[in-house]
Design an enzyme around this catalytic site. Structure first.
Site, PDB file in Angstrom:
ATOM      1  N   ILE A 485     -23.976 -12.739 -27.744  1.00 52.53           N
ATOM      2  CA  ILE A 485     -23.611 -12.315 -27.049  1.00 52.53           C
ATOM      3  C   ILE A 485     -25.079 -12.878 -25.346  1.00 52.53           C
ATOM      4  CG2 ILE A 485     -21.502 -10.660 -26.697  1.00 52.53           C
ATOM      5  CD1 ILE A 485     -24.058  -8.377 -26.793  1.00 52.53           C
ATOM      6  N   GLY A 488     -32.294 -16.000 -25.197  1.00 51.38           N
ATOM      7  CA  GLY A 488     -33.348 -15.169 -24.682  1.00 51.38           C
ATOM      8  C   GLY A 488     -34.458 -15.544 -25.224  1.00 51.38           C
ATOM      9  N   LYS A 492     -31.561 -14.497 -29.871  1.00 48.26           N
ATOM     10  CA  LYS A 492     -30.210 -14.433 -29.998  1.00 48.26           C
ATOM     11  C   LYS A 492     -29.937 -13.011 -29.836  1.00 48.26           C
ATOM     12  CE  LYS A 492     -29.290 -18.487 -31.892  1.00 48.26           C
ATOM     13  NZ  LYS A 492     -27.986 -19.305 -32.791  1.00 48.26           N
ATOM     14  N   ASP A 603     -41.164  -7.564 -15.988  1.00 49.46           N
ATOM     15  CA  ASP A 603     -40.427  -8.947 -15.680  1.00 49.46           C
ATOM     16  C   ASP A 603     -39.197  -8.417 -15.211  1.00 49.46           C
ATOM     17  OD1 ASP A 603     -39.042 -11.620 -16.992  1.00 49.46           O
ATOM     18  OD2 ASP A 603     -38.767 -11.011 -18.602  1.00 49.46           O
TER      19      ASP A 603
END
Length: 813
Positions: A485, A488, A492, A603
């Protein structure tokens, strides 16, 4: 008559005159006073007439049995004992219905006293029932105490009827001795109130129901309802004061001076503003102590708190500075009543705040002396009101919150037990099948993966649940590509289903990932420190066989980024975007303020803001998070990490990290939300690649209308948009010192949402309470309409945006 006697007479005369004046101040449009179970009307103290429910058609089931008691009157009652001599017993779900003549705020008061009736068919002390009204749960499985009590609520009624529903619990019945439905001035409850530092669940008060938890008169004196224009009872503060030997109770009714621009007697009566509890500086002339009052409340709710002040001491107002706290959180520092009342001696003043109570079920109210130069060693308070705010489900009963928490703990314990059993079985199978291989190959691999003295990554810490790899493989169908889904920098993310049916998100670190063990450890340790509704929750992790796997709660609607651009997902409307901003800010605010040292996310970006099934926002991905500076330091010196386009320029150039670095990144996200485009878009012409540079250039040119997501055009109010742009712009200041704290950003976003209202204006008709409030209080209700972005009634949008940016340079509210 002696001098003291004359003074008392003067006070008595002034009080009588004030009460006569007060009685004319407010005439309620709805004034239902009902004596339940009584065969006739009853007149109580103050000549208030409570009508019999037997002779009026309030009750939907008049055949319900009513009883009359012949027991002696209760020895004490705050509203008059006559009302507790009868009761209406309800054997099944029953409604009391009242016609509402004027929409707006109403008091609903319910009287309960489980006396022993003449006949023993019913024992009122064994009753158990629930009460609801206007979509709010007021009481759930309620059992009245042994003494008379009144439950008081303030509900904003927006229909022509109010229905009070009494529902008996299983094998029980309901009863009520008397009830009131009385309209009160809308201004008694503000549209919104500023959250104190640390509060995280406040969306304004217009649509909320409130329950009176405490209404306190300082000076160790109570005020009966017949001495209040709105028939409120004010209890004495004596039982709630901490360190009684440090305070002095003061009465000076003649000093109170109601002014035209200040609070009226409807806000609080003379008897409240004319009494006070203050620091006894005669015994402690040099002490700078706090006066503190403590109250038990239901955890899991937000509370509206009103502080009443009046200088009745004839002290120099320029030297009277106070600090005000709720549960050690600052409500207002360096408060000077003289500045607020134009130095009018004896002028009343009140201050509102909202706080969240999440753990111990206590509200501590403290008034202390400021450290301002020449400040007198004084602290005082005249009155206090604490009201519970209904939660997102419309509940006011604390037992519902407690029940849900018990369920959570039961589920958590069950899951933990099941996981433990699976872990043991998995380990036994693993040991029996691969003992020798594990000793050689796996043992050697782990030595490469970990430092020499570690057997597991978290061998010395207790964080989350450690899942066996076999359980995760089963949950993800052995990491099936069909369940991916997200992808990054770490690896995964898979959608998984645990053995008990719980749907989770499984983030699996890739071997070639740039983010390694340090980020993996950081994220798990950070997530294990906190629990917050706007932070993604950690469910567990796995560090078996060189795997770096983190398991989170599953977020049905994915990332905010995917709902803004780059996918076919449904577009978000302006209200949804505002609420997502507010939720994200709440999560960051919690990180920045919930511990001694701030936690800096490092972040913040739209890809790290996730949305659940109700589009509620939760901040995610804490692999780069870092503890903030020590108390005596201004920043943390560290290597620059984060995502390009979101990085604080001050942090990039100086490598000095602060909470304001997150604020800058959040400002970028805000413009990303408004514009509906990526932060960096190489496909665009030069000058438009960087979102921040593009926005700032258009600001200079006065053409900000060009940046708005076309989907939003005509669907947002100017006031709300203006406030939003102003906040985002302040977040992007080049220097951190010029940026607001995330708490200030949060408050302003709440205000922008309030300005947006519930619906927008159609033609010339105001269709919601928020818009009505704007009209009545001089706030413009101008909105965008389809096709008006180029020309708003002849006014160019460039000019509008230019004025919007340049004209609103006031401090953050």
């Amino acid at each position: 008559m002696g001098l003291f006697g004359k003074h008392e007479l003067l006070v008595l005369v002034m009080s009588t005159m004030c009460l006569m004046k007060c009685s004319l101040e407010y005439d309620p449009k709805d004034n239902y006073l009902v004596d339940c179970g009584s065969p006739a009307n009853r007149t109580t103290v103050g000549d208030r007439v409570f009508v019999s429910d037997s002779s009026h058609s309030f009750l939907s089931n008049p055949e319900q049995e009513s009883i009359n008691a012949t027991n002696s009157e209760p020895s004490s009652s705050i509203y008059g004992s006559l009302l507790y001599r009868t009761a209406r017993i309800l054997n099944r779900t029953s409604n009391f219905t009242f016609s509402i003549n004027q929409h707006g705020r109403h008091f609903v008061r319910l009287y309960f006293f489980p006396f022993v009736p003449d006949h023993q068919t019913y024992n009122l002390s064994s009753s158990k029932f629930s009460v609801s009204a206007h979509g709010f749960t007021l009481l759930k499985d309620f059992q009245p105490g042994v003494t008379p009590s009144v439950k008081e609520y303030s509900i904003n009624i927006t229909s022509d009827e109010l229905v009070l529903t009494f529902t008996p619990s299983a094998n029980s019945f309901a009863f009520v001795n008397a009830l009131e439905v009385v309209s009160h001035p809308d201004e008694l409850i503000p549209v919104s109130a500023q959250p104190v530092e640390g509060s995280t669940n406040h969306h304004g008060l217009i649509a909320q129901a409130l329950e009176t938890v405490a209404r306190i008169n300082m000076g160790n004196q109570s005020v009966s309802p017949d001495n209040d224009t709105l028939w409120r009872a004010w209890n004495s503060d004596g039982p709630f004061v901490k360190r009684n030997n440090f305070v002095r109770f003061v009465t000076n009714l003649s000093a109170v001076n109601y002014t035209e621009n200040g609070p009226s007697v409807d806000i609080a009566p003379l008897s409240v503003y004319g009494t006070a509890t203050k620091l006894d500086n005669e015994q402690n002339p040099s002490a700078r102590l706090n006066n503190t009052w403590s109250f038990n409340v239901d955890p899991g709710f937000s509370y509206f708190v009103r502080f009443h002040f009046c200088d009745i001491f004839q002290l120099p107002p320029s030297d009277l500075w106070l600090n005000i706290y709720l549960n050690s959180m600052s409500v207002k520092k360096d408060f000077n009543i003289g500045l607020e009342t134009s130095n009018v001696y004896g002028a009343p003043y009140f201050l509102d705040a909202v706080t969240r109570v999440s753990r111990d079920g206590m509200i501590n109210v403290s008034i202390g002396t400021s450290n301002v130069y020449n400040a007198l060693p004084e602290s005082f308070l005249n009155g206090l009101e604490i009201m519970k705010i209904s939660n997102s489900k419309g509940n006011l009963d604390g037992s519902l919150t407690s029940l849900s928490k018990k369920k959570v703990w039961v589920i958590a314990a069950s899951v933990a037990g099941a996981l433990f059993i699976i872990g043991v079985l998995g380990c036994l199978i693993f040991i029996l099948c691969r003992r020798n291989k594990r000793k050689s190959k796996a043992g050697h691999a782990k030595q490469e993966y970990l430092s020499p003295d570690e057997s597991t990554i978290f061998s010395k810490s207790k964080v989350g649940y450690r899942f066996p790899l076999i359980a995760i493989q089963e949950a993800t169908d052995r990491f099936s590509e069909s369940l991916v889904i997200g992808i990054g920098g770490f690896g995964k993310v898979y959608k998984g289903t645990l053995f008990d049916g719980t749907v989770v998100a499984v983030k699996r670190g890739a071997p070639q990932s740039n983010q390694g063990l340090a980020e993996f450890r950081t994220e798990i340790e950070m997530l294990s420190q906190f629990r917050h509704r706007h932070l993604v929750s950690l469910i567990g992790y796995c560090d078996e066989r060189n795997e770096m796997i983190i398991i989170y709660e599953y977020m049905e609607n994915g990332t905010l980024k995917n709902h803004l651009y780059g996918s076919d997902l449904p577009k978000l409307n302006w209200r949804q975007r505002l609420e997502i901003c507010i939720g994200s800010a709440k999560g960051l605010h919690y990180l920045h303020t919930s511990s001694a040292k701030a936690i800096i996310h490092r972040d913040v970006k739209s890809a790290n803001i996730l949305l659940d099934e109700n589009f509620m926002a939760k901040v995610a991905d804490f692999g780069l998070s870092k503890n903030g500076p020590e108390f005596d330091q201004s920043h943390v010196s560290t290597a620059v990490k984060g995502s390009f386009g979101y990085l604080d320029p001050e942090y990039m150039t100086r490598q000095q990290l602060t909470e304001k670095s997150d604020v800058y990144s959040f400002g970028v996200v805000m413009f990303e939300i408004l514009c509906g485009r990526p932060v960096i878009d190489p496909s665009r012409p030069r000058g438009m690649v960087s979102l921040v540079e593009w926005v700032k250039e258009l600001q200079k040119q006065g053409e900000l209308e060009k940046i708005i997501d076309p989907y939003l055009v005509g669907k947002m109010k100017m006031e709300s948009l203006k406030k939003f742009v102003d906040i985002a712009d302040k977040c992007l200041a080049d220097e951190g010192i010029d940026r607001p704290a995330i708490g200030d950003v949060l408050w302003n976003l709440e205000y922008a949402l309030q300005l947006e209202g519930v619906e927008i204006k159609t033609g010339q008709t105001v269709v919601n309470d928020s818009a009505k409030y704007n009209v009545e209080n001089g706030v413009s209700s101008t909105v965008f309409t389809e096709g008006s972005m180029g020309d708003l009634d002849g006014v160019s949008m460039s000019r509008v945006f230019s004025e919007m940016v340049k004209g609103d340079k006031q401090e953050m509210r």
